[in-house]
Design an enzyme around this catalytic site. Structure first.
Site, mmCIF file in Angstrom:
data_model
loop_
_atom_site.group_PDB
_atom_site.id
_atom_site.type_symbol
_atom_site.label_atom_id
_atom_site.label_comp_id
_atom_site.label_asym_id
_atom_site.label_seq_id
_atom_site.Cartn_x
_atom_site.Cartn_y
_atom_site.Cartn_z
ATOM 1 N N GLU A 46 0.832 -1.206 0.000
ATOM 2 C CA GLU A 46 0.000 0.000 0.000
ATOM 3 C C GLU A 46 0.869 1.259 0.000
ATOM 4 O O GLU A 46 1.864 1.340 0.713
ATOM 5 C CB GLU A 46 -0.883 -0.022 1.250
ATOM 6 N N LYS A 114 -9.117 2.935 -2.634
ATOM 7 C CA LYS A 114 -9.478 2.319 -1.355
ATOM 8 C C LYS A 114 -10.847 2.801 -0.888
ATOM 9 O O LYS A 114 -11.144 3.991 -0.934
ATOM 10 C CB LYS A 114 -8.407 2.660 -0.307
ATOM 11 N N CYS A 150 -5.601 -2.974 2.052
ATOM 12 C CA CYS A 150 -5.511 -3.074 3.519
ATOM 13 C C CYS A 150 -6.884 -3.246 4.189
ATOM 14 O O CYS A 150 -7.446 -4.330 4.147
ATOM 15 C CB CYS A 150 -4.749 -1.876 4.082
#
Length: 547
Positions: A46, A114, A150
């Site tokens: 990430e 994200k 994540c």
């Protein structure tokens, strides 16, 4: 007919702000993945281009310019026949996103943003990023892959999206910070999610340390049945190759190397070494310097420092006063000799007595002229001044040696033993300090046995012992854990069998010493809640402590 997909998990140490350096690591790793590991796809962590956690660097106008340039070079310099997933921040129409680019044949083929932004513990992602609400699948070798970053993969909504899109596997880019037993938590979560999704999850995590955060790696692969098929080693950079086979309705993840899980002690010790090494190297210090007292805390700090950096980059200083026992001086000298570090003795009596003599006329006019913590603190502050003076002269970083138990209840002196640039034991309760000392000696004996077995003492007054004013450390540490890490109220802690008077006194000490902790040096986080970025309490605090 089965389709094969060969993936390389790039578990790398990506440095915050080092966009050019991170880009070069990505390019070098991609060439190696293609030429030597025959990869179809390589996956980076990430925000790998800018490093994690970049904090307010993300808000600078120049960040977007530098990221744009890095992406342009990335597209032109990557092997054209290799699929690459890389993380980066991106500013678009006034919104900043945490992104993953799919790069292939010199172009960005797709971008995932994200969706779920963590805001608990050490995370403040909603300060920097806007959440997206769109799933994304890419196709490589006729395999449909759902992308996540994540926190996404922890969320049931994300798993539902991947299933609705008829994905055959999930790839997750991560910068997941370490705490004790975190790898077990990750793998249990991944096992649950893969069984819900009925598809494999490939999980790539960053390694390295950034200020108080430690990233332990542990990149892994879990098959559709929830079985672990690969685990990269903790705390080291690795390029891990993995092969998957797909048919129309099934998937098979080849089992490769599953590195063993470390014990709590081994894990914590390696985490602390990594944290110190990266902090020293990234900030350009020549080495480290510490006061070696003959006690358990400084003994452990010396062992970690010498193991992490090498003895040639470590200096230890014994600073005896009238109350310093001879065995403390002997044990400190013995450990320094065993570990081969530079060792000096500098007596502080002339400095302390000069202070006391200078202040004597002023003290005589005050209500109490008896010796108290004032004189004790003068000893600690003289030692802090000696260490800082040496640091100024030689460019070495001063390591403080206070542990979490002492820091919690204020048993550390501002501008004294708190003076320094890095608090290596800041998140270690005293009982864990003892466990790590025993662990280190199990590898090779470097800490004298009586340093571990002696009753702990600051040696600031005659025959002083920590237990004169504190509960036994096993009791104190459990109260601290319940209050600081678990957020239990005083009454809930008392209900677990602790004496009310003791609990109320300890909790009061924790609360009134917040002002000290605000001035403490940064130190590595190894628990679920440290005295740092993930515990923010007011200094002026009238909260009822029974709640």
């Amino acid at each position: 007919m089965a389709t094969a997909l060969r993936i390389v998990l790039a578990q790398l140490n990506m440095r915050v702000g080092d966009i050019d350096g991170n880009l070069q690591r990505i390019l070098d790793s991609s060439v190696q993945a293609k030429q030597h590991l025959q990869a179809d796809l390589i996956v980076f962590p990430e925000l790998s281009l800018c490093g994690y956690n970049a904090q307010d660097l993300l808000l600078r106008d120049s960040m977007q310019v530098r990221i744009e340039r890095a992406l342009e070079r990335l597209c032109t310099a990557l092997p054209h026949n290799l699929h690459v997933l890389v993380g980066y921040p991106w500013l678009e129409q006034g919104h900043r996103y945490n992104c993953c680019a799919h790069v292939f044949q010199g172009q960005i083929q797709a971008v995932y943003k994200k969706q779920f932004l963590p805001t608990d513990t050490v995370f403040y992602e909603n300060r920097y990023f806007t959440p997206d609400n769109q799933a994304l699948c890419i196709e490589i070798n006729q395999v449909k892959i759902a992308l996540g970053i994540c926190e996404d993969v922890w969320q049931p909504e994300f798993i539902e999206q991947a299933c609705a899109a008829n994905a055959q596997m999930i790839v997750s880019l991560n910068a997941s910070p370490y705490h004790l037993n975190k790898q077990t938590e990750r793998e249990q979560m991944l096992s649950r999610q893969t069984q819900k999704a009925q598809m494999p999850i490939i999980y790539v995590n960053q390694v390295g340390a950034q200020d108080d955060l430690i990233f332990d790696g542990g990149s892994c692969a879990v098959d559709a049945q929830g079985n672990l098929r690969q685990r990269a080693p903790a705390f080291s950079e690795e390029l891990c190759a993995l092969e998957l086979q797909f048919t129309h309705s099934t998937s098979h993840v080849e089992k490769t190397t599953i590195s063993p899980l470390l014990s709590e002690e081994a894990s914590a010790y390696q985490a602390l070494m990594l944290s110190l090494r990266d902090y020293v190297n990234y900030n350009g210090f020549k080495g480290v310097l510490l006061g070696l007292s003959g006690g358990i805390d400084s003994a452990l700090v010396l062992a970690i420092a010498a193991d992490a950096l090498g003895a040639e980059q470590v200096q230890a200083v014994m600073m005896p006063y009238h109350y310093t026992a001879q065995i403390s001086q002997d044990d400190a000298a013995a450990q320094a000799r065993i570990m081969g570090v530079d060792y000096k003795t500098i007596a502080i009596a002339p400095m302390v007595e000069a202070f006391i003599e200078t202040l004597k006329p002023v003290f005589a006019q005050m209500p109490s002229i008896a010796n108290d913590t004032t004189e004790e603190n003068l000893q600690a502050r003289c030692r802090g001044n000696v260490l800082m003076a040496l640091s100024n002269k030689n460019g070495y970083l001063v390591l403080t040696t206070s542990n979490k138990s002492e820091t919690a209840v204020g048993y550390a002196t501002l501008y004294g033993d708190m003076a320094g640039g890095f608090a290596l034991l800041k998140d270690l309760p005293k009982c864990l300090v003892y466990r790590l000392a025993r662990y280190r000696n199990s590898l090779s004996p470097v800490i004298p046995e009586r340093v571990i077995t002696r009753a702990p003492s600051a040696e600031l007054s005659p025959d002083q012992k920590d237990q004169d004013s504190l509960p036994p450390y096993d009791v104190l540490d459990e109260i601290l854990r319940l209050y600081v890490e678990e957020d239990l109220s005083a009454q809930a802690i008392i209900a677990k069998g602790f004496k009310q008077e003791m609990v109320m006194r300890i909790l009061r000490l924790i609360d009134i010493n917040e002002y000290k902790r605000r001035q403490a040096a940064v130190g590595p986080r190894i628990s679920k809640r440290s005295f740092g970025s993930d515990r923010r309490y007011p200094i002026s605090n009238l909260w009822a402590r029974g709640d």
